[in-house]
Design a protein around this motif. Structure first.
Motif, PDB file in Angstrom:
ATOM      1  N   ALA A 144      19.756 -14.839   3.907  1.00  0.00           N
ATOM      2  CA  ALA A 144      19.465 -13.520   4.465  1.00  0.00           C
ATOM      3  C   ALA A 144      20.383 -13.196   5.623  1.00  0.00           C
ATOM      4  CB  ALA A 144      18.009 -13.463   4.931  1.00  0.00           C
ATOM      5  N   ILE A 145      20.593 -14.163   6.516  1.00  0.00           N
ATOM      6  CA  ILE A 145      21.473 -13.924   7.652  1.00  0.00           C
ATOM      7  C   ILE A 145      22.884 -13.613   7.178  1.00  0.00           C
ATOM      8  CG2 ILE A 145      22.526 -15.000   9.684  1.00  0.00           C
ATOM      9  CD1 ILE A 145      19.992 -16.613  10.035  1.00  0.00           C
ATOM     10  N   GLY A 146      23.356 -14.381   6.212  1.00  0.00           N
ATOM     11  CA  GLY A 146      24.707 -14.167   5.727  1.00  0.00           C
ATOM     12  C   GLY A 146      24.892 -12.805   5.099  1.00  0.00           C
ATOM     13  N   SER A 147      23.869 -12.326   4.357  1.00  0.00           N
ATOM     14  CA  SER A 147      23.992 -11.030   3.713  1.00  0.00           C
ATOM     15  C   SER A 147      23.993  -9.895   4.712  1.00  0.00           C
ATOM     16  CB  SER A 147      22.845 -10.836   2.714  1.00  0.00           C
ATOM     17  OG  SER A 147      21.601 -10.778   3.395  1.00  0.00           O
ATOM     18  N   ILE A 148      23.351 -10.109   5.867  1.00  0.00           N
ATOM     19  CA  ILE A 148      23.274  -9.062   6.879  1.00  0.00           C
ATOM     20  C   ILE A 148      24.517  -9.032   7.750  1.00  0.00           C
ATOM     21  CG2 ILE A 148      22.030  -8.336   8.960  1.00  0.00           C
ATOM     22  CD1 ILE A 148      19.571  -9.659   7.576  1.00  0.00           C
ATOM     23  N   LEU A 149      24.920 -10.203   8.243  1.00  0.00           N
ATOM     24  CA  LEU A 149      25.993 -10.250   9.213  1.00  0.00           C
ATOM     25  C   LEU A 149      27.373 -10.310   8.581  1.00  0.00           C
ATOM     26  CD1 LEU A 149      24.464 -12.707  11.817  1.00  0.00           C
ATOM     27  CD2 LEU A 149      24.432 -10.214  11.826  1.00  0.00           C
ATOM     28  N   GLY A 150      27.460 -10.769   7.353  1.00  0.00           N
ATOM     29  CA  GLY A 150      28.736 -10.793   6.672  1.00  0.00           C
ATOM     30  C   GLY A 150      29.786 -11.524   7.473  1.00  0.00           C
ATOM     31  N   GLY A 195      21.552 -20.641  10.777  1.00  0.00           N
ATOM     32  CA  GLY A 195      21.123 -20.626   9.393  1.00  0.00           C
ATOM     33  C   GLY A 195      19.796 -21.334   9.224  1.00  0.00           C
ATOM     34  N   ASP A 196      19.580 -21.897   8.059  1.00  0.00           N
ATOM     35  CA  ASP A 196      18.337 -22.599   7.748  1.00  0.00           C
ATOM     36  C   ASP A 196      18.556 -24.095   7.961  1.00  0.00           C
ATOM     37  OD1 ASP A 196      15.856 -23.316   6.855  1.00  0.00           O
ATOM     38  OD2 ASP A 196      16.277 -22.952   4.736  1.00  0.00           O
ATOM     39  N   GLY A 197      18.691 -24.491   9.224  1.00  0.00           N
ATOM     40  CA  GLY A 197      18.928 -25.877   9.550  1.00  0.00           C
ATOM     41  C   GLY A 197      20.327 -26.352   9.223  1.00  0.00           C
TER      42      GLY A 197
END
Length: 231
Positions: A37-43, A100-102
């Protein structure tokens, strides 16, 4: 746990995605945004954080002689290390967060106390804090360490890039002098790259946030080691 602006921005943005973008921390029961999710938002904005380590991990794992850890051990050590770093740097201005997720730990070193203005010499008052960080990196050896330097937009592009590189190297060299294997560490200066500003450069407070050095600690698993060795 202290929060940095990158994750705060991600949390705000992902509120529109709903619970499907969240994962639950098995230790605390707390919901947090997943790496995807973070990657898709922040690119590209967080690419240097959510992407691979500087230069790729294969040669660095072999060169540093990292043994790696079992999956369950990584999770326990990750939780212990981030908790210890957070507690030991409390009140120093250092910000410790999960990426991220750990996936990694990010240690944000504030410009005002780490370096004097326009200098890449670490201030004597901050050396004790870096000693604490060095001890943590030695205690938990199965990780790769990236050190990033950033500046605000004051001054020329070329000068800021050089200053950010020199500051990142200064931190890595200091940690190495305290016993952290230099082969585990890589450095990268980003200067005043606007993709990585944390705040506006229109105010002194914003510029202070943009001037920083970050240490990214990426745990290495036994599987990572096997892949690096061609196993």
């Amino acid at each position: 746990m202290k929060k940095n602006r990158i994750l705060a921005t991600a949390l705000a943005a992902t509120s529109v995605l709903g619970l499907s973008a969240c994962v639950t921390d098995p230790n605390t029961g707390e919901q947090k945004i997943s790496r995807t999710a973070i990657g898709s938002i922040l690119g590209g904005t967080a690419g240097y954080l959510l992407g691979d380590v500087i230069g790729g991990s294969t040669a660095r794992i072999i060169g540093a002689g990292i043994g790696g850890s079992a999956g369950a051990v990584i999770g326990k050590q990750f939780d212990d290390q981030i908790k210890e770093l957070d507690e030991m740097t409390e009140g120093t201005g250092v910000d410790v967060t999960e990426i991220g997720d750990g996936e990694a730990i990010l240690v944000n070193l504030p410009d005002g106390v780490t370096f004097a203005v326009d200098s890449s010499t670490i201030t004597p008052a901050f050396q004790g804090t870096l000693d604490v960080i060095a001890n943590s990196l030695i205690k938990y050896p199965n990780s790769l360490i990236d050190v990033y330097g950033f500046t605000d937009s004051t001054g020329s592009d070329s000068y800021n890039l050089s200053l950010s590189q020199r500051r990142a190297i200064a931190v890595a060299d200091y940690l190495a002098a305290r016993g952290v294997a230099r082969a585990r560490m890589a450095t990268q200066g980003y200067g005043e790259d606007p993709r990585y500003f944390k705040a506006s450069n229109d105010t002194p407070e914003g510029r202070a946030q943009n001037r920083r050095v970050e240490i990214k600690i990426t745990p290495i698993s036994e599987q990572d080691v096997a892949q690096a060795q061609g196993g």
